[in-house]
Design an enzyme around this catalytic site. Structure first.
Site, PDB file in Angstrom:
ATOM      1  N   GLY A   1       0.818  -1.200   0.000  1.00  0.00           N
ATOM      2  CA  GLY A   1       0.000   0.000   0.000  1.00  0.00           C
ATOM      3  C   GLY A   1       0.848   1.244   0.000  1.00  0.00           C
ATOM      4  N   PRO A   2       0.243   2.380  -0.302  1.00  0.00           N
ATOM      5  CG  PRO A   2      -1.233   3.896  -1.233  1.00  0.00           C
ATOM      6  CD  PRO A   2      -1.170   2.553  -0.612  1.00  0.00           C
ATOM      7  N   PRO A   3       2.510   4.880   1.128  1.00  0.00           N
ATOM      8  CG  PRO A   3       4.316   6.237   0.586  1.00  0.00           C
ATOM      9  CD  PRO A   3       3.101   5.619   0.005  1.00  0.00           C
TER      10      PRO A   3
ATOM     11  N   GLY B   1      -0.480   2.607   7.234  1.00  0.00           N
ATOM     12  CA  GLY B   1      -0.568   1.802   8.443  1.00  0.00           C
ATOM     13  C   GLY B   1       0.055   0.427   8.357  1.00  0.00           C
TER      14      GLY B   1
ATOM     15  CB  THR C   1       5.283   0.398   9.955  1.00  0.00           C
ATOM     16  OG1 THR C   1       5.973   0.427   8.716  1.00  0.00           O
ATOM     17  CG2 THR C   1       6.270   0.137  11.062  1.00  0.00           C
TER      18      THR C   1
ATOM     19  CB  SER D   1      -4.385   1.893 -16.083  1.00  0.00           C
ATOM     20  OG  SER D   1      -3.732   3.025 -15.593  1.00  0.00           O
TER      21      SER D   1
ATOM     22  CE  LYS E   1      -5.297   3.739 -11.842  1.00  0.00           C
ATOM     23  NZ  LYS E   1      -5.386   2.741 -12.915  1.00  0.00           N
TER      24      LYS E   1
HETATM   25  N1  LIG Z   1      -6.246   2.641   9.787  1.00  0.00           N
HETATM   26  C1  LIG Z   1      -5.515   3.376  10.636  1.00  0.00           C
HETATM   27  N2  LIG Z   1      -5.985   3.664  11.849  1.00  0.00           N
HETATM   28  C2  LIG Z   1      -5.260   4.409  12.705  1.00  0.00           C
HETATM   29  N3  LIG Z   1      -4.055   4.906  12.451  1.00  0.00           N
HETATM   30  C3  LIG Z   1      -3.535   4.644  11.248  1.00  0.00           C
HETATM   31  C4  LIG Z   1      -4.213   3.860  10.287  1.00  0.00           C
HETATM   32  N4  LIG Z   1      -3.445   3.762   9.192  1.00  0.00           N
HETATM   33  C5  LIG Z   1      -2.316   4.440   9.462  1.00  0.00           C
HETATM   34  N5  LIG Z   1      -2.361   4.983  10.692  1.00  0.00           N
HETATM   35  C6  LIG Z   1      -1.311   5.792  11.315  1.00  0.00           C
HETATM   36  O1  LIG Z   1      -0.618   6.505  10.324  1.00  0.00           O
HETATM   37  C7  LIG Z   1       0.775   6.582  10.609  1.00  0.00           C
HETATM   38  C8  LIG Z   1       1.605   6.078   9.463  1.00  0.00           C
HETATM   39  O2  LIG Z   1       1.479   4.672   9.324  1.00  0.00           O
HETATM   40  P1  LIG Z   1       2.701   3.664   9.095  1.00  0.00           P
HETATM   41  O3  LIG Z   1       3.952   4.216   9.613  1.00  0.00           O
HETATM   42  O4  LIG Z   1       2.297   2.336   9.601  1.00  0.00           O
HETATM   43  O5  LIG Z   1       2.727   3.685   7.524  1.00  0.00           O
HETATM   44  P2  LIG Z   1       3.357   2.625   6.516  1.00  0.00           P
HETATM   45  O6  LIG Z   1       2.222   2.027   5.775  1.00  0.00           O
HETATM   46  O7  LIG Z   1       4.258   1.700   7.214  1.00  0.00           O
HETATM   47  O8  LIG Z   1       4.142   3.581   5.528  1.00  0.00           O
HETATM   48  P3  LIG Z   1       5.515   3.308   4.697  1.00  0.00           P
HETATM   49  O9  LIG Z   1       5.151   2.555   3.473  1.00  0.00           O
HETATM   50  O10 LIG Z   1       5.985   4.691   4.368  1.00  0.00           O
HETATM   51  O11 LIG Z   1       6.430   2.568   5.604  1.00  0.00           O
HETATM   52  C9  LIG Z   1       0.976   5.776  11.852  1.00  0.00           C
HETATM   53  O12 LIG Z   1       1.064   6.645  12.948  1.00  0.00           O
HETATM   54  C10 LIG Z   1      -0.253   4.917  11.933  1.00  0.00           C
HETATM   55  O13 LIG Z   1      -0.560   4.590  13.259  1.00  0.00           O
HETATM   56 MG   LIG Z   2       6.422   1.597   7.253  1.00  0.00          MG
END
Ligand SMILES: Nc1ncnc2c1ncn2[C@@H]1O[C@H](COP(=O)(O)OP(=O)(O)OP(=O)(O)O)[C@@H](O)[C@H]1O
Ligand SMILES: [Mg+2]
Lengths: 120, 785
Positions: free
Chosen positions: B357-359, B362, B364, B680, B723
């Site tokens: 998924g995109p950065p 959530g 991590t 696409s 999208k």
């Molecule tokens: N569904 C959600 N509910 C609550 N908090 C969320 C949710 N999704 C993301 N967050 C919060 O958003 C912040 C960023 O998420 P995280 O660091 O896990 O991103 P990531 O997907 O690992 O990104 P990357 O690909 O850049 O590593 C965190 O503080 C996380 O707790």
């Molecule tokens: Mg991460």
């Protein structure tokens, strides 16, 4: 006792470098400016009458003795790091200062030796 | 000097096993109370003098005069200190030889009346000759025993003009038997002293030569090790006599104790013991010493058998997951399922999950939450920018500066062998990865193989099968294929504005508030303000920037209270400019005017979705197709396919062939230097071209996405949610999608779905009809709504 030489030579160097005379050498800083220099010698706890400063040619020698008068009767050493007893430190003065005039006095535990070119 | 001068009374310190020579330093440890009392008396004296005499018999604890040699050395105490256990450590400096005239007791200590007996200062040819012979022999002995020290030795020996000093120096370093040392001290002329030393040295050299001969005859590793071992032992014995424990010895003792106590598999213990033995034989200055020490520390730190007790309780796990993350229903369900399996059968091979998924969506933090739900430790490491396979598996220890790989380091860091280990950025494994990235990672991840994971540095197999691996990636497409096959992909797509608002309200704001120590009575963000932060201060699929923005608001508020102000902080929309600076993004507006030749497409990027416009223009008096705008290979191909399709359907579309025969076409996709690729954009290209040739504009409110074939079919694409959300952000409310993507709309929040109009298509014809009203008329097909 087969292995004596090997065994000992491992710490030969450390022991050997301890080989010295029973005098200690105080630390000095030397300052310069035109017509003279100043030698600062860390000699805290040395009585002025126990220090001698002499100049022979360009060799300046500071020597004397640091005594350890007990702080008070009844105290016993728990540790000792400060060197006591006879000390001696010689240094060669920069050119042009042979036979210069020297004066010495104490300030804050440092012996300050001023060496001035004879004004003519 | 008068007789009077040479006799004096000094505190007496009896020592065992060694002799203090004049001019030399000797460290001593003093435990006996009578000796301690003698030291105290010496310290009280102006000159801190003490006479040091060696005991004839080491077993006597309370020596009298008859138990002592009669010649000793007057010494000055240079340094002293007391250890916590009361033992006095000190360094004495030998001054001169004395004979003990009388020994008596005074206030708990021995006191000696001594007379100076300086050795006669004899010289002459015989002394000269012997001195040379001794120097010669000494050099031979050193050369035989420790060739590398020869030069240094020569310098030291030649530095002493007085033969007596040389003899004393050699006497102290040779570690002769006490009787021999004492004989040297008692020698009353230089000649005698040199004679003795000559005898000792000749003997020493003979022994050494003989031994070297034997050694070279049977030049085996064992022989060498044995010798080193002997040396070590003897050195230790000496250090013990002197009451010293060297730091390296303390260190190896510590390692030995740890090794004895550690819970290790047999094979590991054996290896550990072998290395420890090697360590103990080495002087700490040896380069290998530190290598072995670090290795042993690693072996001892690794959790060979240590694991955290797993507590899988589905109801609790569900609560933990829900407490930490909003929505993500499918992913959470899948994880709970897996936990259920693990609970029923702890031996079950966990599939390797891969969150894509995109950065900031959530990945991590979900991993951390899963670890919490399972009661496991969490550790993460990034594979991004990894250039060398050895970073994963370590370097062999024969390498200089070798280190274990990151996997083993991560395990060491968590201290248990069943952590949840998150490997981030599997999609960014360096292309220039040395060795084979897929197979290195596969070995690590594969439950069949990782039971015996082999790190090159550790060189012992470590069981990784209890580790719960989760990998993450931003982009599905660049994950190496063999890896992808072994993993189960769970997608975390971007969030809509509404979802972001919810997550902010329920998770991000409370979290940031508690981090800044704010209570809800002190700090509120008005809904309007939150919306504006989302819309104008962030542009992202995930929540990174949003979380940071909220964090900044919270910090500002915390500062306000820290400055002593007390009135609560209510952040309104109008306060944002002051608190966060000027707005950074403006709502991407749909183009107001669409001239013929332009169509609105949708792209999926690693950071979420984006709106992109495809522009087509005629190039009169030229030929063919020109493509610009950083288009990737695949996108260029779909441009060609679109072009061919339109040409082959000229008549149907009412395009006058003759009119355009002499013109080339230029297709450009603006929006910066962002490289664009993927199939696409096919439908968008086709629409732009059709619009260009028919001179009818496409609909302004409509965006489209889909892959096309030459035969005019529309194929499904990925990233639908991102999208759609991007289109919506840009104010577009009508979207043309491949029929087969209809099912993906489930992922969209209800409010988004109900607000948008979707047109599902199977053929390019349908796309054109839906996008260009004039063409619809021509087809007389009513596009399905
Ligand atoms: N569904 C959600 N509910 C609550 N908090 C969320 C949710 N999704 C993301 N967050 C919060 O958003 C912040 C960023 O998420 P995280 O660091 O896990 O991103 P990531 O997907 O690992 O990104 P990357 O690909 O850049 O590593 C965190 O503080 C996380 O707790
Ligand atoms: Mg991460």
């Amino acid at each position: 006792m087969r292995d004596k030489v090997q065994r000992t030579s491992i710490f030969f160097l450390s022991r050997a470098s301890d080989f010295r005379e029973n005098v200690w050498a105080p630390e000095v800083d030397v300052y310069r400016r035109a017509g003279g220099c100043l030698v600062k010698c860390a000699l805290a706890g040395v009585r002025p009458e126990d220090v001698a400063v002499s100049l022979e040619g360009s060799k300046l020698t500071i020597c004397g003795i640091r005594r350890d008068p007990m702080v008070e009767e009844g105290w016993e050493h728990d540790s000792m790091e400060i060197p006591y007893g006879r000390f001696e430190r010689s240094l060669t003065l920069p050119d042009g200062l042979q036979g210069a005039r020297i004066t010495a006095h104490y300030r804050d535990g440092m012996l300050l030796v001023r060496v001035r070119e004879e004004s003519r | 000097m008068s007789e009077q001068d040479e006799i004096r009374t000094v505190p007496l310190l009896p020592i065992k096993n060694t002799v203090l020579f004049p001019h030399l330093l000797l460290p001593l440890s003093i435990g006996r109370p009578s000796s301690a009392a003698a030291v105290a008396q010496a310290m009280a004296g102006e000159e801190k003098q003490i006479v040091i005499v060696t005991q004839r018999d080491v077993s006597v604890d309370d020596p009298r005069q008859k138990d002592l040699f009669t010649v000793g050395t007057i010494a000055v105490i240079k340094k002293m200190g007391r250890r916590p256990d009361g033992v006095i450590e000190m360094v004495v400096h030998g001054i001169e030889r004395v004979t003990i005239v009388k020994v008596e007791e005074k206030s708990g200590a021995l006191q000696a009346t001594v007379r100076k007996v300086p050795a006669a200062n004899d010289g002459g040819a015989e002394v000269e000759a012997l001195l040379r012979a001794v120097l010669d022999l000494a050099q031979q002995a050193i050369a035989l025993a420790q060739p590398q020290a020869t030069a240094e030795m020569a310098r030291l020996m030649l530095g002493h003009d007085d033969p007596l000093k040389l003899v004393y120096l050699l006497g102290s370093v040779l570690n002769l038997e006490v009787e021999k040392e004492q004989a040297l001290l008692e020698a009353s002329t230089r000649l005698d002293a040199l004679r003795l030393m000559h005898t000792y040295l000749s003997h020493e050299v003979q022994v050494l030569e003989l031994r070297n001969k034997i050694a070279s005859e049977a030049e085996t590793e064992i022989g060498k090790e044995q010798r080193e071992y002997l040396l070590r032992q003897q050195m230790r014995a000496i250090q013990q006599e002197l009451g010293e424990q060297s730091p390296d010895q303390a260190e190896s003792q510590l390692l030995q104790d740890r090794l004895a106590q550690a819970d290790l598999p047999d094979e590991v213990r054996k290896e550990g013991e072998r290395e420890l033995k090697r360590l103990q034989k080495l002087p700490p200055a040896a380069p290998d010493y530190h290598v072995i020490r670090s290795y042993l520390e690693l072996v001892l730190d690794l959790p060979w058998r240590k694991r955290s007790e797993e507590t899988i309780e589905i109801a609790r796990a569900r609560k933990v997951l829900d407490d930490d993350h909003y929505d993500l229903k499918e992913v959470k369900e899948r994880i709970l399922e897996q936990l259920g399996v693990l609970k029923m059968n702890p031996q079950a091979k966990a599939p390797i999950l891969c969150f894509v998924g995109p950065p900031g969506t959530g990945k991590t933090s979900l991993g951390q939450s899963i670890a919490r739900a399972m009661g496991r430790k969490f550790e993460r490491m990034s594979l991004g920018g990894l250039h060398d396979e050895a970073e994963l598996r370590g370097h062999r220890r024969t390498y200089i500066g070798a280190m274990p790989g990151r996997i083993i380091e991560a395990i060491r860091k968590c201290g248990v062998n069943n952590p949840l280990l998150m490997l981030d950025e599997v999609d960014k494994l360096g292309q220039d990865f040395r060795g084979d990235p897929a197979s290195a990672l596969l070995e690590i991840l594969d439950p069949e193989q990782n039971k015996n994971f082999h790190d090159n540095y550790l060189d012992l197999s470590f069981d990784l099968s209890k580790v719960f691996f989760i990998t993450t990636a931003n982009n599905f497409d660049t994950i190496p294929r063999p890896l992808l096959d072994r993993m189960e992909v769970l997608t975390l797509s971007g969030y809509s504005e509404e979802e972001k608002t919810e997550i902010a309200r329920r998770y991000l704001i409370p979290r940031q508030m508690s981090e800044s120590g704010l209570t809800s009575a002190q700090f509120v963000i008005a809904p309007e303000a939150l919306r504006r932060v989302i819309e104008r201060y962030t542009r992202e699929a995930g929540l990174r920037q949003l979380e940071r923005g909220i964090g900044r608001l919270a910090h500002k508020a915390a500062l306000h209270f820290a400055e002593g102000k007390t009135e609560p902080v209510a952040v309104g929309a109008d306060d944002l400019a002051e608190m966060l600076g000027p707005e950074r993004f403006f709502l991407e507006q749909a183009r107001n005017e669409m001239s013929p030749g332009v169509a609105t497409g949708l792209a999926w990027t690693e950071t979420g979705g984006d709106v992109l416009y495809v522009e087509a223009a005629l190039l009169p008096e030229s030929r063919g197709l020109t493509l610009t705008g950083h288009l990737g290979e695949v996108m260029q191909e779909s441009a060609r396919a679109a072009h061919s399709y339109i040409w082959s359907h000229c008549d149907e579309l009412g395009i006058s062939r003759s009119q355009f025969r002499k013109a080339g076409v230029h297709i450009h996709v603006p929006a910066g230097a962002i490289p664009k690729d993927g199939p696409s954009a096919g439908v968008t290209m086709a629409s732009a071209l059709a619009s260009l040739y028919t001179e009818h504009p496409t609909r302004r409110d409509t965006a489209m996405t889909g892959e096309i074939t030459l035969t005019g079919l529309v194929l499904p694409i990925g990233g639908v949610k991102e999208k759609v959300l991007a289109a919506r952000r840009a104010g577009l409310r009508r979207i043309i999608l491949p029929k087969e993507n209809q099912k993906d709309l489930r992922e969209l929040p209800d409010e988004v779905r109900s607000e948008m109009e979707f047109v599902f298509v199977e053929r390019v014809k349908d796309v054109l009809a839906a996008a260009i009203p004039e063409i619809a008329k021509q087809f007389q097909v009513v596009p399905a709504a």
